[in-house]
Design an enzyme around this catalytic site. Sequence first.
Site, PDB file in Angstrom:
ATOM      1  N   HIS A 138       0.840  -1.202   0.000  1.00 55.26           N
ATOM      2  CA  HIS A 138       0.000   0.000   0.000  1.00 55.26           C
ATOM      3  C   HIS A 138       0.879   1.257   0.000  1.00 55.26           C
ATOM      4  O   HIS A 138       0.671   2.176  -0.815  1.00 55.26           O
ATOM      5  CB  HIS A 138      -0.896  -0.045   1.249  1.00 55.26           C
ATOM      6  CG  HIS A 138      -1.720   1.176   1.497  1.00 55.26           C
ATOM      7  ND1 HIS A 138      -3.096   1.195   1.388  1.00 55.26           N
ATOM      8  CD2 HIS A 138      -1.366   2.440   1.885  1.00 55.26           C
ATOM      9  CE1 HIS A 138      -3.544   2.399   1.688  1.00 55.26           C
ATOM     10  NE2 HIS A 138      -2.525   3.176   1.991  1.00 55.26           N
ATOM     11  N   GLU A 139       1.880   1.286   0.869  1.00 53.13           N
ATOM     12  CA  GLU A 139       2.750   2.464   0.966  1.00 53.13           C
ATOM     13  C   GLU A 139       3.662   2.604  -0.252  1.00 53.13           C
ATOM     14  O   GLU A 139       3.934   3.715  -0.714  1.00 53.13           O
ATOM     15  CB  GLU A 139       3.574   2.413   2.256  1.00 53.13           C
ATOM     16  CG  GLU A 139       2.738   2.406   3.534  1.00 53.13           C
ATOM     17  CD  GLU A 139       1.767   3.572   3.628  1.00 53.13           C
ATOM     18  OE1 GLU A 139       2.099   4.672   3.134  1.00 53.13           O
ATOM     19  OE2 GLU A 139       0.670   3.382   4.186  1.00 53.13           O
ATOM     20  N   HIS A 142       1.696   4.241  -2.877  1.00 55.92           N
ATOM     21  CA  HIS A 142       1.704   5.701  -2.700  1.00 55.92           C
ATOM     22  C   HIS A 142       2.974   6.301  -3.309  1.00 55.92           C
ATOM     23  O   HIS A 142       2.920   7.339  -3.988  1.00 55.92           O
ATOM     24  CB  HIS A 142       1.680   6.052  -1.211  1.00 55.92           C
ATOM     25  CG  HIS A 142       0.312   6.064  -0.589  1.00 55.92           C
ATOM     26  ND1 HIS A 142      -0.778   6.678  -1.174  1.00 55.92           N
ATOM     27  CD2 HIS A 142      -0.137   5.563   0.600  1.00 55.92           C
ATOM     28  CE1 HIS A 142      -1.833   6.554  -0.396  1.00 55.92           C
ATOM     29  NE2 HIS A 142      -1.484   5.876   0.687  1.00 55.92           N
ATOM     30  N   GLU A 189      -6.197   6.739  -1.104  1.00 53.17           N
ATOM     31  CA  GLU A 189      -6.100   5.587  -0.207  1.00 53.17           C
ATOM     32  C   GLU A 189      -6.717   4.347  -0.844  1.00 53.17           C
ATOM     33  O   GLU A 189      -6.214   3.230  -0.670  1.00 53.17           O
ATOM     34  CB  GLU A 189      -6.790   5.892   1.124  1.00 53.17           C
ATOM     35  CG  GLU A 189      -5.998   6.812   2.030  1.00 53.17           C
ATOM     36  CD  GLU A 189      -4.661   6.195   2.417  1.00 53.17           C
ATOM     37  OE1 GLU A 189      -4.643   5.086   2.963  1.00 53.17           O
ATOM     38  OE2 GLU A 189      -3.630   6.832   2.141  1.00 53.17           O
TER      39      GLU A 189
END
Length: 371
Positions: A138-139, A142, A189
């Site tokens: 997930h990060e 980003h 997100e």
Amino acid sequence: MTESSHENVPSRQRKRFAGISSRAYEHPADRSALVALRKLSGFDTVFKALSGLLPERSLRLLFLSDSVRVSDAQFAHLNTMLRDACYILDLEKVPAMYVTQDPRPNAMCIGLDEPIIVVTTGLVELLDEEEMRAVVGHEVGHALSGHSVYRTILLFLTNLAVKVAWIPLGNVAIMAIVTALREWFRKSELSADRAGLLVGQDLHASMRGLMKIAGGNHLHEMNVDAFLEQAEEYEAGGDLRDSVLKILNVLPRSHPFTAVRAAELKKWAASRDYQRIMDGHYPRRAEDKDASVSDSFRESASHYAETVRTSKDPLMKLVGDIAGGAGDLGGKLRDKFTGAGPGGGAGSGGTNGNGSGPAAEGGSGSAQGEG
């Protein structure tokens, strides 16, 4: 990590997405904003000029001095996950990653020139290996999308709003920008959740992680289907007053509600878009410069139109009805808020054909009194 934390590790190799563009997994609203920003001449230069004002160097020094940097010597299992995530999403430069002491489970990706990933001890202690792998993915998602730049600006402006709150109208202007950035960031997100799924390639692990973030380390007391039913009830339940409260509740948040994130991710995992990526058909980074802004906005508009059409939320259904010519706004709002149907003249104080006049005003006043 305990031995039990390895029980859910899939016994398979994960697929790698060579040269994948972040456009492959970005939520339509997130993607249209990013494509437009990337096309703006001098956009990068403007934000680099802001770097002197933003506390990026201070943040780097803070984490370096007061957190633990992930490496082969420290939190080696997280370092392996980080390298795997960068390999799967083909992110050439591995971001620096830190573990910081904080009992609240959280993770973030910040930085203007180079992204930094920060995870809290609360999160590390809460999640098992595959759940944590989805968070690391997930990060990294980003970082690949360039979200860290806007996240850093959001943090800066949020802090600035607090400092200038005493200045007349100063806080209002800044909070307007913060509110807009938060709306974008909530969509980003959802994009990053998708990146986490592409890295972990285990939907159940992603679901478990979101449930734990919502309810703590009590999986034996939780159920994925029941958790998703909460999202269904949240979306469909209540009346227009509840719809307004939902909007007010989410405005100050940088993240969507956890049950909603789980439902959105499950929906995307069942989509043709996800399957095409897994089959190796996805946009490449080399094609980003040729990405059409108008196409991205069309996709975003199409997504929102579909959301309105299929949503069970009372406000969204009303918007869909109005857009389809099903009735006038004033009459529908009055009927929804007062509970009066087409024939509910006495209970609602009466109405006329166009929803105007004293009777309509009386109904509206009654609704406000109940609220």
